[in-house]
Design a protein around this motif. Structure first.
Motif, short mmCIF file in Angstrom:
data_model
loop_
_atom_site.label_atom_id
_atom_site.label_comp_id
_atom_site.label_asym_id
_atom_site.label_seq_id
_atom_site.Cartn_x
_atom_site.Cartn_y
_atom_site.Cartn_z
N UNK A 32 0.85 -1.18 0.00
CA UNK A 32 0.00 0.00 0.00
C UNK A 32 0.89 1.23 0.00
N UNK A 33 0.51 2.18 -0.83
CA UNK A 33 1.17 3.48 -0.88
C UNK A 33 0.06 4.50 -1.06
N UNK A 34 -0.16 5.29 -0.01
CA UNK A 34 -1.29 6.22 0.02
C UNK A 34 -2.59 5.43 -0.13
N UNK A 35 -3.33 5.64 -1.22
CA UNK A 35 -4.61 4.95 -1.41
C UNK A 35 -4.55 3.81 -2.42
N UNK A 36 -3.38 3.51 -2.95
CA UNK A 36 -3.28 2.46 -3.96
C UNK A 36 -2.78 1.17 -3.31
N UNK A 37 -3.56 0.11 -3.51
CA UNK A 37 -3.21 -1.21 -3.00
C UNK A 37 -2.78 -2.08 -4.16
N UNK A 38 -1.62 -2.71 -4.04
CA UNK A 38 -1.14 -3.64 -5.05
C UNK A 38 -0.99 -5.01 -4.39
N UNK A 39 -1.49 -6.02 -5.07
CA UNK A 39 -1.47 -7.38 -4.54
C UNK A 39 -0.85 -8.29 -5.58
N UNK A 40 0.09 -9.11 -5.15
CA UNK A 40 0.68 -10.13 -6.01
C UNK A 40 0.52 -11.47 -5.30
N UNK A 41 0.12 -12.49 -6.05
CA UNK A 41 -0.09 -13.80 -5.44
C UNK A 41 0.11 -14.90 -6.47
#
Length: 124
Positions: free
Chosen positions: A93-102
């Motif tokens: 998470x950076x500010x309001x952006x969520x990045x997910x890797x799986x």
């Protein structure tokens, strides 16, 4: 690895704790390595994760204990590993952006069901 992202400002319940609950059945056995740069809203008497994250490994239940719905992660990464040390899930998470890797497409499906505007991220 599957990579997706979404803007947390689009959802009222996009806290770290909520994301863990959404994918809960898929992550219960993971060990978590945290790198928290900034967070806020800790309940009184709780140690901020910034102070505990460097080199500390949490089990999923212990992680969820520390990341209550009141805690807001503004900048940080949580990486979940299986018993063999393989990366299963990374949440950044950076500010309001969520990045997910799986590596688990079922985690992506669970996130898509809860966060319909989630998008594929080719650059992460």
């Amino acid at each position: 690895m599957y990579r997706v992202w979404f803007n947390a400002a689009d959802y009222e319940d996009s806290e770290f704790a909520q994301i863990l609950l959404v994918v809960g059945p898929r992550i219960v056995d993971l060990r978590w390595e945290l790198r928290i740069g900034e967070s806020q809203n800790y309940p009184e008497g709780t140690v901020p994760l910034e102070d505990r994250s460097a080199g500390f490994v949490f089990g999923t239940l212990e992680f969820m204990h520390h990341i209550t719905p009141y805690v807001q992660i503004i900048d940080g990464t949580a990486r979940g590993f299986d018993r063999d040390g393989n990366l299963v899930l990374s949440i950044r998470v950076s500010e309001d952006v969520w990045q997910v890797a799986t590596v688990d497409v079922r985690i992506v499906d669970l996130l898509r069901a809860r966060y319909p505007s989630i998008e594929q991220d080719e650059e992460w």
